[in-house]
Design an enzyme around this catalytic site. Structure first.
Site, short mmCIF file in Angstrom:
data_model
loop_
_atom_site.label_atom_id
_atom_site.label_comp_id
_atom_site.label_asym_id
_atom_site.label_seq_id
_atom_site.Cartn_x
_atom_site.Cartn_y
_atom_site.Cartn_z
N GLU A 105 -19.82 -27.07 -28.72
CA GLU A 105 -20.76 -26.67 -27.68
C GLU A 105 -21.37 -25.29 -27.89
O GLU A 105 -20.69 -24.35 -28.30
CB GLU A 105 -20.05 -26.68 -26.32
CG GLU A 105 -19.52 -28.03 -25.93
CD GLU A 105 -18.79 -28.05 -24.61
OE1 GLU A 105 -18.78 -29.12 -23.98
OE2 GLU A 105 -18.23 -27.01 -24.20
N CYS A 163 -16.30 -26.07 -15.82
CA CYS A 163 -17.17 -26.23 -16.99
C CYS A 163 -18.02 -27.46 -16.77
O CYS A 163 -17.70 -28.32 -15.96
CB CYS A 163 -16.34 -26.42 -18.26
SG CYS A 163 -15.37 -25.00 -18.73
#
EC number: 5.3.3.2
Length: 184
Positions: free
Chosen positions: A116, A67
């Protein structure tokens, strides 16, 4: 990575500024842009990784392969490639969107918040894994079907974003289709 920033987003998910990555991830993390990637080998096995104990959020937790946060002027594909090299020492190919509209908010046991807009990708690994110990403390190659079953049976053992990504039916099917293409 030194000097890495996050792109802050407004209520319409449009860029609204930048903030240093570690300063952004707090008890009140602002909405920002990220990405998540599931990596596979040519046999279709999935690379599950365990986050380093030095990570600010979810240290030591098993998660999807990699990520990160795209940097200003960087495409998602460039960002995925950069983080795969940095975290895992791997080269990748065949980057494909899996869940372009994924977004989530989660609070770690230590209170750090992830907040996010986080498109999800899959890619094929074309080199040997050489993990960066500051990022990854362990990894395993597993069959996707086994991983999806483990996520459903023991979601508490994995990062919340990985669990949420796998719970999305379209994303699950896109991962299954990606593996089928790899296996020919």
């Amino acid at each position: 990575m030194a000097g890495e920033h996050v792109i802050l987003l407004d209520e319409q998910d449009q860029p609204a500024g930048m903030l240093e990555k570690y300063a952004a991830h707090t008890l009140d993390t602002p909405l920002h842009l990220a990405f998540s990637c599931w990596l596979f080998n040519q046999q279709g096995q999935f690379l599950v990784t365990r986050r380093s104990l030095g990570k600010k959020a979810w240290p030591g937790v098993w998660t999807n392969s990699v990520c990160g946060h795209p940097q200003q002027g960087e495409t998602f594909e460039q960002a995925v490639t950069r983080r795969c090299r940095f975290e895992l020492g791997v080269e990748i190919a065949d980057i494909a969107p899996i869940h372009p509209a994924f977004r989530y908010r989660a609070v770690a046991p230590n209170g750090i918040v992830e907040n996010e807009v986080c498109p999800v990708y899959a890619a094929r690994v074309v080199s040997q894994v050489q993990p960066n110990d500051d990022e990854v403390m362990d990894y395993q190659w597993v069959d996707l079907e086994t991983m999806l079953s483990a996520l459903a049976a023991t979601p508490w053992a994995f990062s919340p974003w990985m669990v949420l990504e796998a719970e999305n039916q379209d994303a699950r099917q896109a991962l299954i289709d990606f593996v089928a293409r790899l296996r020919g």
